[in-house]
Design a protein around this motif. Structure first.
Motif, PDB file in Angstrom:
ATOM      1  N   GLU A   1     -14.940  28.226 -22.585  1.00 18.39           N
ATOM      2  CA  GLU A   1     -14.834  27.125 -23.881  1.00 18.39           C
ATOM      3  C   GLU A   1     -15.232  27.935 -25.141  1.00 18.39           C
ATOM      4  OE1 GLU A   1     -15.678  22.947 -22.668  1.00 18.39           O
ATOM      5  OE2 GLU A   1     -17.182  24.131 -22.277  1.00 18.39           O
ATOM      6  N   ALA A   2     -16.148  28.641 -25.227  1.00 20.07           N
ATOM      7  CA  ALA A   2     -16.932  29.374 -26.364  1.00 20.07           C
ATOM      8  C   ALA A   2     -16.011  30.308 -26.702  1.00 20.07           C
ATOM      9  CB  ALA A   2     -18.420  29.829 -26.169  1.00 20.07           C
TER      10      ALA A   2
ATOM     11  N   ASN B   1     -18.173  29.083 -32.278  1.00 20.79           N
ATOM     12  CA  ASN B   1     -17.364  27.885 -31.646  1.00 20.79           C
ATOM     13  C   ASN B   1     -18.379  26.981 -30.788  1.00 20.79           C
ATOM     14  OD1 ASN B   1     -14.757  28.465 -32.323  1.00 20.79           O
ATOM     15  ND2 ASN B   1     -14.588  29.994 -30.361  1.00 20.79           N
ATOM     16  N   SER B   2     -19.756  27.770 -30.672  1.00 22.16           N
ATOM     17  CA  SER B   2     -20.602  26.723 -29.843  1.00 22.16           C
ATOM     18  C   SER B   2     -21.838  26.299 -30.621  1.00 22.16           C
ATOM     19  CB  SER B   2     -20.932  27.498 -28.744  1.00 22.16           C
ATOM     20  OG  SER B   2     -21.170  28.906 -28.655  1.00 22.16           O
TER      21      SER B   2
ATOM     22  N   LEU C   1     -25.071  29.068 -26.439  1.00 20.55           N
ATOM     23  CA  LEU C   1     -24.230  28.146 -25.402  1.00 20.55           C
ATOM     24  C   LEU C   1     -25.197  26.900 -25.097  1.00 20.55           C
ATOM     25  CD1 LEU C   1     -22.597  30.810 -23.045  1.00 20.55           C
ATOM     26  CD2 LEU C   1     -21.787  29.627 -24.927  1.00 20.55           C
TER      27      LEU C   1
ATOM     28  N   ARG D   1     -22.374  22.876 -31.255  1.00 24.78           N
ATOM     29  CA  ARG D   1     -22.117  21.842 -30.491  1.00 24.78           C
ATOM     30  C   ARG D   1     -23.598  21.499 -29.576  1.00 24.78           C
ATOM     31  NH1 ARG D   1     -16.959  23.161 -27.153  1.00 24.78           N
ATOM     32  NH2 ARG D   1     -17.526  21.934 -25.763  1.00 24.78           N
TER      33      ARG D   1
ATOM     34  N   TRP E   1     -18.874  29.635 -20.698  1.00 22.08           N
ATOM     35  CA  TRP E   1     -18.289  30.912 -21.748  1.00 22.08           C
ATOM     36  C   TRP E   1     -16.901  30.810 -22.179  1.00 22.08           C
ATOM     37  CZ3 TRP E   1     -21.518  35.004 -23.270  1.00 22.08           C
ATOM     38  CH2 TRP E   1     -22.953  34.885 -22.693  1.00 22.08           C
TER      39      TRP E   1
ATOM     40  N   VAL F   1     -22.304  24.800 -23.106  1.00 19.39           N
ATOM     41  CA  VAL F   1     -20.987  25.092 -23.282  1.00 19.39           C
ATOM     42  C   VAL F   1     -20.684  26.370 -22.434  1.00 19.39           C
ATOM     43  CG1 VAL F   1     -19.357  25.926 -25.144  1.00 19.39           C
ATOM     44  CG2 VAL F   1     -21.338  24.485 -25.716  1.00 19.39           C
TER      45      VAL F   1
ATOM     46  N   SER G   1     -25.168  35.104 -27.946  1.00 16.62           N
ATOM     47  CA  SER G   1     -23.999  34.204 -27.409  1.00 16.62           C
ATOM     48  C   SER G   1     -24.796  33.217 -26.341  1.00 16.62           C
ATOM     49  CB  SER G   1     -22.950  35.235 -26.638  1.00 16.62           C
ATOM     50  OG  SER G   1     -22.481  36.094 -27.344  1.00 16.62           O
TER      51      SER G   1
ATOM     52  N   ILE H   1     -17.985  33.220 -30.236  1.00 16.49           N
ATOM     53  CA  ILE H   1     -18.623  32.460 -29.168  1.00 16.49           C
ATOM     54  C   ILE H   1     -19.727  31.670 -30.058  1.00 16.49           C
ATOM     55  CG2 ILE H   1     -20.421  32.326 -27.306  1.00 16.49           C
ATOM     56  CD1 ILE H   1     -19.105  34.750 -26.008  1.00 16.49           C
ATOM     57  N   TYR H   2     -20.493  32.523 -30.938  1.00  9.15           N
ATOM     58  CA  TYR H   2     -21.294  31.801 -31.881  1.00  9.15           C
ATOM     59  C   TYR H   2     -20.877  30.708 -32.864  1.00  9.15           C
ATOM     60  CZ  TYR H   2     -25.197  31.559 -34.997  1.00  9.15           C
ATOM     61  OH  TYR H   2     -26.512  30.980 -35.822  1.00  9.15           O
TER      62      TYR H   2
END
Lengths: 307, 394
Positions: free
Chosen positions: B389-390, B376-377, B286, B380, B387, B385, B282, B373-374
């Protein structure tokens, strides 16, 4: 056929795509042009499933696209990317296998494609040791190595030297001729004009024109070049606007645009009355001009939505 | 030809790439050699400190010479050899200054004086003050007409234990130590490798190409499984070398204790690795560049370091320490503490089992969080990013 219908996507306050619709047909090269931030990359990412759309559909052979179809797409992302420390051959083989090829077929494809783009000698080198141009060739192989049914390439020509541009054009033409729909985006409009069967122009997240370059021209066939009659001959004609006059060896060349209801035969008659007509041709604007007009006609200010 | 890949085959392909790249890289061999060197260094250091502490040299001047036999006797009782040399005051001081003597015992106007260079070793100090005090007391008792031996007998406290003292205590301590160090190094280095791998894919942008054909979860799972397997391999190699070496040199004499400790170390490595790999992955997802990775993974060192420090500094003196016992049940702390306690012989099997189940539960939760988390980010790029937001995916 790959059919893209009504794609919409919003990033925070920015409406990046607002109803993008077009299709790419078997055997054709489809050029996707538009300015920076117009939505080319976002559209391609949605087709590849790397990004989810807010609404709209992507269909392949009439059915909504799924992971199994996406596996059959060859993709070159705008942001080029390969494992820098992995050897060229091993890397391509790995990618081919992730797309579902068995070992033997994958090895065979790696050999074939590296030979085709002229990097077969570097197969045992780490990607980071290759020149930028050769890395681009590896990237093209990465899009082709699993023998895809569709090619989606984001700016495949950017950063290529002239020989690499020739190789790339050749490969894309070959794939298209073999029946694979090929979509690629580019800023190089002359290249798109020369290469593509059809063109889609995107501006501010919406398609403003789709068709063959010929269609786009004739769809707008109200412009004529008249060579011969002296300067100013058309200035007073009703329904006719003079776009410009320039000298040519056989007399002045007057470019005019017919207004609504004006008739090209009446224009010709007026021209002959004014002087000897050497040439009378519908004007065929180059893609650059079509693009400029299309974008200028349609571009609404980018929608800012409070989130 | 080409056919759809099952999730298991996809994960296996990704894992195989990770294993191949790790084993081919120089860092695997160097990491192995470095860890061996650190272990050997620790061993040497401890035996050096041990040998250094067990003997000391003391100079005595003529006024203090009468204490020599009593000093030597007291030294023996403390397990310390005290080599005593007769010197005069000036010569003795010179030798203390040059390091030839640890300390000089002399008699000043107000009693005895112990002179060291810039400090006096605490054991030597205890021996000398004890002996001088004993002598003073004895002579005072004698002049009062009491036999010092009678007083000594009356003041003796016998020490015994209800359960026979564990003859293998020293070995267990060594094992617990080795297990704690092995786990700490394995978890930090291979957890770090997971974060590194995630960032490598992000910074080289290859991740977009990969995710256009496989799912984020499969990519993440393959990476964690592959690197976990390499870490396990390293752990087994080090464990085997350590076991053979320790048995060969007679440092350890009970192969069964060693093997059960090693078995538990493997179990806890796997639990700890999967728990921490989720966190490391994670953290890696980020950020976009290698340079930002250090600051993103730095906080993860604390939950690893705290139990490690407790295991090597508190447990050896106090195996039944209450805080250590409680923490050994807390996921994130248990992977280092529980095997250390088990190696010390103070954790019954049911405690190990409960703690392992709790950790498994934590892994299930963390895998879910990390996958989110992975996903979502990982695509990006640019700014780090957060935590929040992720996790929320906004």
């Amino acid at each position: 056929m790959l059919a893209i219908g009504g794609l919409a996507k919003r990033f925070g306050a920015v409406q990046a795509l607002d109803g993008v619709t077009f299709d790419a047909r078997p055997g054709e090269l489809f050029g996707f042009v538009g300015g920076n931030g117009a939505g080319k990359t976002t559209t391609m990412r949605i087709v590849l499933g790397v990004l989810a759309s807010d609404s709209g559909t992507v269909r392949w052979q009439g059915r909504p696209i799924d992971a199994d179809v996406r596996r059959r797409i060859g993709y070159m992302p705008e942001e080029r990317g390969l494992y820098p420390k992995m050897k060229v051959g091993a890397q391509l083989e790995y990618l081919a296998r992730l797309h579902g090829m068995d070992v033997a077929t994958a090895r065979d494809a790696v050999r074939r494609w590296t030979e085709r783009v002229g990097i077969e000698a570097r197969i045992g080198d780490e990607v980071q040791k290759l020149s930028l141009g050769n890395q681009q060739r590896v990237q093209l192989c990465a899009a082709l190595v699993h023998d895809p049914d569709v090619l989606v390439l984001d700016e495949p020509f950017s950063g290529l030297d002239p020989t690499a541009v020739e190789t790339m054009s050749g490969v894309l033409r070959e794939k298209a001729d073999a029946g694979t729909p090929v979509i690629f985006s580019s800023h190089q409009l002359e290249l798109v004009e020369r290469l593509c069967d059809r063109v889609g122009i995107i501006s501010a997240g919406a398609m403003v024109a789709v068709g063959t370059v010929e269609d786009l021209r004739t769809g707008d066939s109200t412009r004529y070049d008249v060579v011969g009659p002296p300067r100013g001959w058309a200035d007073e004609l009703a329904g006719v606007r003079v776009l410009g006059v320039e000298e040519s060896p056989v007399g002045p060349r007057t470019r005019v645009e017919l207004g609504a209801g004006a008739d090209d035969q009446a224009l010709l008659a007026a021209a002959t009355a004014a002087g000897a007509v050497r040439e009378f041709t519908p004007y065929r604007p180059p893609l650059t001009e079509l693009y400029r007009d299309a974008v200028a006609d349609h571009a609404p200010p980018r929608q800012e939505v409070a989130s | 030809m080409s056919a759809p890949l099952s999730p298991a085959r996809t994960v296996a392909l990704v894992a195989r790439r990770e294993i191949g790249m790790q084993l081919r890289s120089r860092s695997f061999l160097y990491g192995l050699l470095l860890t061996l060197a650190i272990f050997a260094g620790y061993g040497l250091l401890f035996s050096f400190i041990g040998s250094e502490g067990s003997s000391s040299t003391l100079g005595v001047t003529a006024e203090a010479r009468a204490l020599t036999p009593a000093l030597q006797q007291a030294g023996q009782q403390q397990g310390q050899t005290v080599a005593i040399t007769d010197v005069d005051r000036a010569g003795g001081e010179a030798q203390v200054r040059s390091g030839g003597l640890d300390a000089l015992l002399t008699r000043g106007p107000d009693g005895f004086e112990l002179i060291g260079q810039d400090s006096v070793d605490s054991t030597l100090q205890r021996i000398v003050t004890g002996t001088v005090g004993q002598q003073a007391r004895d002579s005072a008792l004698r002049s009062a007409g009491v036999d010092p031996a009678t007083v000594d007998r009356a003041g003796t406290v016998g020490v015994s234990t209800l359960v026979p003292e564990d003859p293998l205590r020293g070995q267990r301590l060594g094992l617990a130590f080795a297990v704690a160090i092995l786990l700490f190094f394995s978890l930090t280095s291979y957890g770090g490798a997971v974060a590194q791998g995630v960032v490598e894919e992000k910074s080289s942008r290859v991740v977009e190409l990969l995710l256009s054909t496989i799912k984020p979860l499969h990519l993440l799972a393959g990476k964690i499984l592959g690197l976990g397997a390499v870490g396990l391999l390293q752990l087994l190699i080090l464990g085997a070398i350590g076991t053979v070496g320790a048995l060969a040199f007679g440092v350890l004499t009970v192969p069964t204790a060693v093997l059960s400790a090693l078995g538990l170390a493997v179990l806890w490595y796997l639990l700890g690795f999967f728990l921490y790999a989720t966190l490391y992955a994670s953290a890696g997802a980020l950020v976009s560049r290698q340079e930002e990775l250090q600051s993103a993974v730095a906080p993860l060192i604390f939950p690893l370091l705290i139990p490690f420090v407790i295991a090597v500094s508190v447990l050896p003196n106090d195996p039944r320490n209450g805080l250590a016992t409680v923490l050994s049940f807390v996921p994130f702390f248990s992977p280092t503490l529980m095997p250390a306690r088990a190696a010390l012989g103070v954790a019954p099997w049911w405690q190990v089992l409960i703690s392992a189940l709790l950790t498994l539960g934590a892994i299930a939760v963390m895998v879910w969080v990390a996958a989110r988390i992975y996903r979502n980010s990982v695509l990006r790029t640019g700014a780090k990013v957060s935590w929040r937001e992720a996790i929320s995916g906004r």
